[in-house]
Structure formats: C-alpha cells, structure tokens
Design a protein around this motif. Structure first.
Motif, short mmCIF file in Angstrom:
data_model
loop_
_atom_site.label_atom_id
_atom_site.label_comp_id
_atom_site.label_asym_id
_atom_site.label_seq_id
_atom_site.Cartn_x
_atom_site.Cartn_y
_atom_site.Cartn_z
N LEU A 489 -15.69 -28.12 -60.00
CA LEU A 489 -15.65 -26.68 -60.20
C LEU A 489 -16.70 -25.96 -59.38
O LEU A 489 -16.49 -24.83 -58.93
CB LEU A 489 -15.83 -26.36 -61.69
N TYR A 490 -17.82 -26.60 -59.16
CA TYR A 490 -18.95 -25.99 -58.46
C TYR A 490 -19.26 -26.86 -57.24
O TYR A 490 -20.11 -27.75 -57.29
CB TYR A 490 -20.17 -25.87 -59.38
N THR A 491 -18.57 -26.58 -56.16
CA THR A 491 -18.65 -27.44 -54.97
C THR A 491 -19.88 -27.19 -54.12
O THR A 491 -20.03 -27.82 -53.08
CB THR A 491 -17.39 -27.23 -54.11
N VAL A 492 -20.74 -26.27 -54.55
CA VAL A 492 -21.96 -26.02 -53.78
C VAL A 492 -22.96 -27.17 -53.93
O VAL A 492 -23.97 -27.20 -53.22
CB VAL A 492 -22.64 -24.70 -54.21
N TYR A 493 -22.67 -28.11 -54.85
CA TYR A 493 -23.59 -29.23 -55.06
C TYR A 493 -23.08 -30.47 -54.34
O TYR A 493 -21.88 -30.79 -54.41
CB TYR A 493 -23.75 -29.52 -56.55
N ARG A 494 -23.99 -31.16 -53.67
CA ARG A 494 -23.60 -32.44 -53.05
C ARG A 494 -23.35 -33.48 -54.13
O ARG A 494 -22.37 -34.23 -54.08
CB ARG A 494 -24.71 -32.92 -52.09
N ARG A 495 -24.22 -33.53 -55.12
CA ARG A 495 -24.03 -34.41 -56.27
C ARG A 495 -24.69 -33.78 -57.49
O ARG A 495 -25.64 -33.00 -57.37
CB ARG A 495 -24.67 -35.79 -56.04
N VAL A 496 -24.16 -34.16 -58.65
CA VAL A 496 -24.79 -33.84 -59.93
C VAL A 496 -25.08 -35.18 -60.60
O VAL A 496 -24.21 -36.06 -60.65
CB VAL A 496 -23.87 -32.98 -60.82
N ALA A 497 -26.30 -35.33 -61.09
CA ALA A 497 -26.72 -36.64 -61.62
C ALA A 497 -27.36 -36.49 -62.99
O ALA A 497 -27.92 -35.45 -63.34
CB ALA A 497 -27.71 -37.30 -60.65
N LEU A 498 -27.28 -37.59 -63.74
CA LEU A 498 -27.95 -37.71 -65.03
C LEU A 498 -29.05 -38.75 -64.87
O LEU A 498 -28.82 -39.80 -64.25
CB LEU A 498 -26.93 -38.17 -66.08
N PHE A 499 -30.25 -38.47 -65.39
CA PHE A 499 -31.34 -39.44 -65.27
C PHE A 499 -32.06 -39.57 -66.61
O PHE A 499 -32.06 -38.65 -67.44
CB PHE A 499 -32.30 -39.06 -64.15
N ASP A 500 -32.67 -40.75 -66.79
CA ASP A 500 -33.38 -41.01 -68.05
C ASP A 500 -34.85 -40.61 -67.93
O ASP A 500 -35.27 -40.01 -66.93
CB ASP A 500 -33.22 -42.47 -68.45
#
Length: 897
Positions: A489-500
């Motif tokens: 939906l938001y293609t302005v991001y190269r990646r979206v990540a989750l981190f601990d």
C-alpha cells in the motif's frame, strides 16, 4: 510612440519608467538640435558625418522605444511569473497532501479493530468496544493531525462512532448522500466536497470515504475522514505570503467560487469571482469589486496520476500596488543586502531580447565614436574659428550622456531579469523542501500508527516465545505477510521490518533472501527506539547506508512495539524510506520545466543527500558523497548569533523558528566545480508538529542551480599620453589612436581619411593579412579598397569577425587602403615622437616612433606610417607584443581626449 499592452499596464504605476522615457526623449531632442545646427552653421565641414549621424539618430530612437517596452514587459513578466509560481506551488502542495489522504482512508478501512466494530454494530452496540475504538481513533488522529474528525457509519449511512463522544440523535440520522450507494458498491476511495448532514451547520467540508468490508466480503459500513482543508490552506497561504503582503491567494472551484482566501476582506469565501473566466487569464488586468488586479490561476500538475477535485489556485495583486517598491525589491532580491544591479553587473542572464539590445546599443555607441573620432582627427584641417569645433563638442557630450543612459537602462534590464530568475529559483527551492517536509511527515505518522498494530505485537511476542515447536516460524511468516501488505500500500518504502529488543530483524516485507539471516539494525537507532516514551514518539536514523535499503543511504523511521497499550517495549518496527527514488522524484517535481536546472538536497555542511541528475550524483545512489561547499556558508549566515553557539538538541524549536525567519529561501551567485551558477536555496522548516514540536531536528537544504555566465567586464578607459604642445610652432601633429587587442597604434591625421563600419566587407582571395575589399567614399564617388587585418599585420591573432571591426581608411603610397582594427581609442596631439628601439625598426619599418610622455601608468602607443606597409607585412617582434605596459592594458572606447 505606439507601445504594447505591457507598457500601458506598467508605465502609469512606475515613476522610474516614466523618468527613463523622459530622459530618452530629451536626448532625442538634443540630437535633433545638433543635426539642425550642423546643417545650418557648417554644412560643408559637416557633410562627411551627417549621414552617419542621421543613421545613429534613427537607430537611437528605435532602440529607445524598444528598450522602454522591454523594461515594461520584463516588469510585468516578473510580476506575472511571481503570481503564477505562487498559484502553482499552492495547488501542487495541496494536491500532494490530498493524495496521501486517499491512501490513508483505504488503509484505515482495513484496520482490524475498526472492521470488527462496524461489523458487530450491525447486530448490537457495545459501549465498551466503542470506548476502546474511540481511543484508538484518537491515537490515529494524534498522529495524522490533518484530520478534524473520523466517522464510522453503518451500511445505511447512519453514524456509529466519531472522535467526539456524542450521542447519535435523529438529527444525525440523515438521508443517504447521492454518492453513498456508489461508495458502498465498489472498492476504492471517494472524495467529496460540500455541505454534509453528518456535520450540520458547519459549511462545506472535504470528506474521504471508503467502505468497510467484513471478513465475508460484505460491505457493512464505511469510514469517513474529515480533512482539515481550511487549516491546511491557511498553512500553505502563510508559507507563500509575499513580504509586503500584497498578494491574495485563493482556492476556487470549477465555477470560480472561492473556497478559501488569504484575504477574506477582499475575496470572501463563497463569493464568485467577477473576473471573467480564470481559464483564459493573461497579462490583462481583471476587475473585482471595482479594483483592477493582475491575476494568475493554475491547475495542478497532478501527482502519480492523481488530479484531485477540479480546483484551481489563484494569485492576485491589485494593479495600483503591483509595482510599488519594485526597485527596492530588486535590490533586496540578492540576499544578504547585495543590490541586484551590482549582482547583475557580475553575471549574464541569458535573454535573447537583452542580447539584441546590447548589440544595437553597441552599434550606436560605435557610430557615435566614429563621428567624434573622425571629427577630432580632422580638426587639424579645419580653421580654428570654424563652428564645427562646437558641433563636435556637443556631439561628444550628448554621445557620452546617451551611452550613459543606455548603460543604465541595460543594467536595469539585467537587474530585472536577474530578479525574475531569483524569484523563480527561490519559489521552486521552497517548493522542494515543502514537498519533502510534508512527505516525511507522513513517514513519521506511518511508523507510529503501524506500531499500534495488535497483530504485529502478538506476532513479535510469538516469535520470541520459547517451547512451542513451529510457533516462532509461523509467527514470523504471519508478521511478514502483514508487513508485505503494508509495503504494497505504501510503496515509498524499500522494506518494512520488525525487530526485537536486541535489534535483530525477525521479519521483513520483501526480498528477505537478499538480507543476512542475522541482520542487526544500527545499535544507536535500536537504543533510541527502545527508550521511546509513549505512542507519539519515534526515532529516525541519519541518512546513511542501510542494509534494509540494499546498502544505499536512507532514512529509517522507527517506533516501539508494546505487548499492550502502555506496557513494556518488546521491539520495534522499522520503515526504510526509499530515498534513492523518492527524494530524486521530489526534486524533479520541484524543478521548473525546460530550463536545464540542477537540483539537490543537502545537509547543513553541503553534503549531497539526493540529486535530480540522471547520473545519480547523490548519497542515495551510493559512492563518494559530493559536497556543495557554498551551502555551509549560507547555512551559517542564516543562523542568528544567539543560536550559533547552541549545542545540538538545545532549543530545537526556537532554533528552527529563528532559522526559518532568517532564511525561508534565498537566491545568490555561487561558484562550484569551475562554473558560475545562480543558486536558489531553502531550508526545511517542518510541517505542522513534524520537525517543530516533536523533538526531531534534521535541517535539510534544497539547492537549485542554474548556470550563468560571468558578465563581460568593462575595462577602464586607457590612460593615453597627454597631449604635449611646447609652443605654437608648426610641429604639432594630431594622431588617431586605435587598438588591436592590447596593442595601441597611432596614425598621423594627415594619413587618415575616415573611420567607418566594416559591415559591408567583401571577402576575396589574397594574402593572409588581406581580409577583403570594402567600398569607400573617394573623390566625390565610391571605389573598392583593399582591407587588411591590422591585428594580423602586427603579429597578433586575426580578428574573430572582420565585419564587426572598425575600418580606418588611410592613404598608403598615394592610394586608399583600409586597416581593420578592434576599436577606436582616442585622439592626441604631440609635438615630438620618441624614436623606436632598433629591434622594432629592423623588424617592422612601418613603425616609425613612440608616443609617450613617460607619465606613470601611461600606455605605450606605436606610431604607424601607412606608407611603410607593403607586401612584406613584417610583424612586430615578440618582445613588443609581450610588453607588460601593453598587454596588461584593457580599454573601452574613449570619445574625448
């Protein structure tokens, strides 16, 4: 004189233009008096130059009118260009903002808790669920502050829940809007402007609507985002306000009805403009409430295919105020208080009309110079009591005044053109940072809102859980699917990540196989994220190489994930903004079309963060980081002394506001990589709370560069030897002095017939020194005479264009010969000539002496005997051509000596 429309508009408003026109008319009268006087009192002596004087007068009158016209046109063009820029920036900034709203409403319509509430409300209401969801929506609005309200509706358009805790009454159970069925039957957003029954008595509103679909695919209701249009336009209008606050900015609909106004006392909201169709506005004034205005209206250029509603932005200024203080505006346009006219003297702005005017003024100057030079040379043959001397004196004085007026007008034109380019550069530099600030505002909102996702928090908890086989892998897959949906939906991001909590990336939205399996985020960014307090806080990395952006420099926006609202931080979400693509696109959208400008984003030290160049000369493309060193100087000049010593992070809000007030945008001349540019520079000042009240401070500068040429420097007049006459004897000789480059040559007046234009030179074959044949006056008729390049004869480079040279007709061994020289310099009288050194006489017997009074700083002038010019054409020896006293001297035409 028949002037164009621009003159009729501008001249009555500008005393400076009226004064210039009056000065030119007085000069024209003086030339008429000189012409009449010469014909009456000395017709015989004047016969030789009256034709040239007539041609010069005609050219003067024509050029004077065109110069006044062009100055008026440039004034008008600058003002209309300024209005057009303000209108274009206003509508483009607004449409970009509204494009983001279309994405927001589509995304929030899929929010899990929201969908569940709307679906359940169709069966029965749950007060506790309503309270919890209202708190969630208030969290959303606290981040996306562009919205005034969020409203949930059932399938019949009845309100279910809003941000305000209000009871649903019969007054709010309104009839379905005409567009409602269409919104419920098809996917996608709806955009509607007008009065709404959901907000009775609140006037016209801008609403974004999207249906809410249950898990079974049934449209069970809708979500409505009420955009704060008027507060947004107030912000845009304030950014675009001119220093004198003369310009009115409006947003109008397709019927020219005012939606918003920066000057409601002049243009009321709801009023229909009585200016005629805004579609066909040109330079003609339009009338509103009895006042004449200059106006420009602009539609949006669109953004990613989105055009918005059929609205236009209009910029207007009252005609009686449009040109007040124009000269002062030019002088202050340079930034740092440098007068624009002084700056214009140091650079050339490419303008075909200005080039033509300069060329024609030069031709008039040369014509006057030839008349005066010829007259001064001929004085020795005229009796002392002749009236021709007084005529030449008048020609000299009037010619000097004419050239001065032309020079002043040309400088004014240069200053006007430069002021227009400056205003354009400043406007578009400001547009670039406004686009960037508003775009990055959305990024700060996204990371904080997505961090509130219960699904992501649960998935992160399951990934970190121990003891359940396969639970961690399944949770990571579920998290990656959620992130992939967000990223789609938001293609302005190269990646979206989750981190601990250790900074280990446990799930990414795409291309996980290209990343290390044990990827750790930057330790400082992780530390700052885990320390964030509350759901409004976020952290941003510096722009530097990021693994989540494939090793390219990028901003990474982070927010903390919590196990439950207000609970402990369990990790975070990281959004790697695609700087390589997005920042370049912002710059390209901000650049004026078709002007060959370059655009950059830099930090305060001038390090390039992004570039509009095709070759990717920026940090976001990797490689060595280029630097624009002049940006650091501009940045230092923009910071008030009180803020200069402040430590980073101290008084960020005060510093931002102070810097913005000192340098909203500037345009000045810079030198970079061996070239001169006009640079438009603006600093980011944030948007709403972003970079203002949220603790984040990252000054970014937009830099637009337009190549300019250094102005051709005018050298001072030559310091010729002073006329030296020891007595009234008959040995006094009069010499006409000419120049070939820096070499000065003197010809005895007894050899000179006249100086004339070489424009009608005819090229013929012959020796290298022969430039061609020229028709000259001879014994009551005309004849062709050979024309020789005096620069080549002297051993210098040949004339670049012999037809633009000055032709001096001399007698050589009883026949007329033409010497082509670069320019006429002056006339001197001498009763003695110094002998030439032996090396000179041996090499060039046509040099017979030197004129010099041995005064300090006097140029050396070599006396030429035309009778010595023969087929040998021996040039001057190299030591003469390289003599410092000659080569270091530069000259302009000198009409009096």
């Amino acid at each position: 004189m028949g002037f164009p429309l621009s003159y009729d508009i501008v001249a009555p408003q500008m005393r400076s233009l009226q004064k210039l026109e009056a000065a030119l008319q007085r000069l024209d009268l003086r030339w008429e008096v000189i012409d009449t006087t010469a014909r009456i009192v000395c017709p015989g002596e004047a016969a030789g130059f009256l034709h040239t004087l007539d041609q010069t007068r005609t050219a003067f009158a024509t050029l004077a009118q065109e110069m006044v016209e062009h100055i008026a046109t440039t004034h008008l063009s600058n003002r209309m260009g300024d209005l057009a820029s303000r209108a274009q920036v206003a509508i483009d900034i607004l449409v970009r903002n509204l494009f983001e709203r279309t994405a927001d409403v589509g995304f929030i319509a899929t929010d899990g808790p929201l969908v569940a509430f709307v679906e359940a409300a169709a069966v029965q209401g749950d007060p506790d669920a309503a309270t919890l969801l209202r708190q969630r929506l208030q969290e959303y609005r606290a981040k996306y502050t562009v919205y005034d309200d969020i409203l949930l509706l059932d399938a019949c358009a009845h309100p279910l829940l809003g941000l305000q805790d209000r009871q649903v009454t019969e007054a709010l159970v309104v009839q379905e809007p005409s567009w409602w069925r269409g919104a419920m039957d098809r996917p996608g957003y709806g955009e509607h402007y007008g009065a709404s029954g959901w907000y009775p008595g609140e006037g016209d509103l801008l609403l974004y609507v999207h249906r809410v679909v249950s898990a079974q695919g049934r449209a069970c209701g809708a979500v409505v985002l009420r955009f704060g249009l008027h507060s947004e336009l107030e912000s845009i209008f304030a950014d675009l306000r001119d220093p004198e606050d003369r310009v009115a900015l409006l947003l109008v609909d397709g019927s020219d009805r005012v939606i918003a106004s920066s000057k409601p006392a002049e243009f009321s909201v709801g009023e229909v403009l009585a200016t005629g169709s805004l579609q066909s506005l040109d330079a003609r004034p339009c009338t509103h409430r009895g006042h004449d205005y200059l106006a420009q209206a602009r539609t949006t250029r669109g953004y990613q295919g989105y055009q918005g509603l059929p609205w236009r932005a209009v910029a207007l200024v009252r005609l009686d105020a449009a040109f007040k203080g124009e000269q002062g505006m030019q002088e202050s346009a340079g930034g740092g208080g440098a007068p624009a006219t002084a700056e214009a003297a140091r650079m050339e702005v490419d303008d075909p009309m200005l080039r033509a005017i300069v060329e024609r003024a030069r031709a008039i100057e040369e014509g006057l110079t030839r008349v005066i030079w010829n007259g001064k040379v001929a004085e020795s043959a005229v009796s002392a009591g002749s009236s021709i001397h007084a005529v030449f004196d008048q020609i000299g004085r009037t010619g000097k005044d004419t050239i001065a007026v032309f020079d002043g007008a040309i400088q004014e034109l240069r200053g006007l053109l430069l002021a227009g380019r400056r205003a354009e550069m400043k406007a578009h530099a400001g547009l670039a940072v406004r686009i960037m600030d508003r775009n990055l505002y959305e990024r700060a909102n996204d990371c904080r809102w997505w961090a509130l996702s219960e699904e992501l928090a649960h998935a992160l908890g399951d990934i970190q859980a121990r003891g359940v086989p396969g639970q961690s892998a399944a949770a990571a897959q579920r998290a990656a699917q959620i992130l992939a949906h967000l990223n789609s939906l938001y293609t302005v991001y190269r990646r979206v990540a989750l981190f601990d909590r250790q900074g280990l990336v446990v799930a990414v939205s795409c291309d996980a196989n290209t990343l290390p399996a044990d990827l750790q985020l930057d330790a400082d960014l992780v530390r700052r994220t885990l320390a964030l307090q509350g759901s409004q806080a976020y952290a941003v990395s510096p722009m530097q190489p990021q693994a989540l952006a494939d090793g390219l420099p990028a901003y990474v926006y982070c927010a903390a994930l919590r196990a439950a609202p207000g609970g402990p931080v369990v990790g975070g979400i990281a959004l790697a903004f695609n700087c390589a693509t997005e920042l370049k696109a912002m710059l390209r959208d901000a650049l004026p079309q078709g002007q060959g400008m370059r655009g950059f984003f830099t930090d305060a030290q001038g390090r390039v963060l992004a570039s509009a160049d095709e070759d990717g000369m920026d940090a976001a493309q990797g490689g060595a980081q280029p630097v624009l060193p002049f940006v650091a100087d501009i940045a230092r000049a923009a910071v008030p002394p009180a803020a200069a010593g402040r430590q980073p992070g101290q008084g960020a809000r005060t510093s931002s506001a102070a810097t913005a007030s000192v340098l909203p945008a500037t345009a000045q001349r810079v030198h970079w990589q061996g070239r001169d540019y006009l640079a438009g520079v603006a600093v980011s000042t944030g948007y709403r709370e972003f970079k203002r009240d949220d603790g984040y401070r990252e000054p970014v500068y937009s830099v637009l560069l337009m190549p300019v040429q250094p102005a051709v420097a005018s050298g001072g007049a030559l310091a010729l030897p002073q006329s030296s006459v020891q007595g009234a004897g008959g040995n006094v000789r009069r010499y006409g002095v000419v120049a070939c480059g820096a070499l000065l040559l003197a010809i005895d007046s007894m050899h000179v017939q006249q100086a004339m234009s070489a424009a009608r030179l005819v090229q013929v074959p012959g020796p290298a020194q022969l430039a061609g044949m020229l028709e000259i006056a001879h014994e009551g008729g005309t004849r062709m005479a050979p024309a020789y390049d005096a620069c080549r004869i002297a051993g210098l480079s040949a004339l670049a264009d012999p037809r633009r040279a000055v032709a001096v007709v001399v007698k050589s061994q009883g026949r007329p010969v033409v010497l082509l020289v670069e320019r006429l310099v002056g006339v001197v009288s001498q009763d003695s000539v110094h002998p030439v050194p032996g090396s000179v006489s041996a090499h060039a017997p046509w040099i017979t002496g030197i004129l010099s009074d041995r005064g300090s700083g006097q140029a050396i002038v070599y006396v030429v005997d035309p009778n010595g010019l023969d087929a040998r054409w021996v040039p001057l020896p190299p030591e003469v051509l390289a003599a410092p006293s000659a080569s270091s001297t530069s000259a302009e035409l000198t009409t009096q000596r």
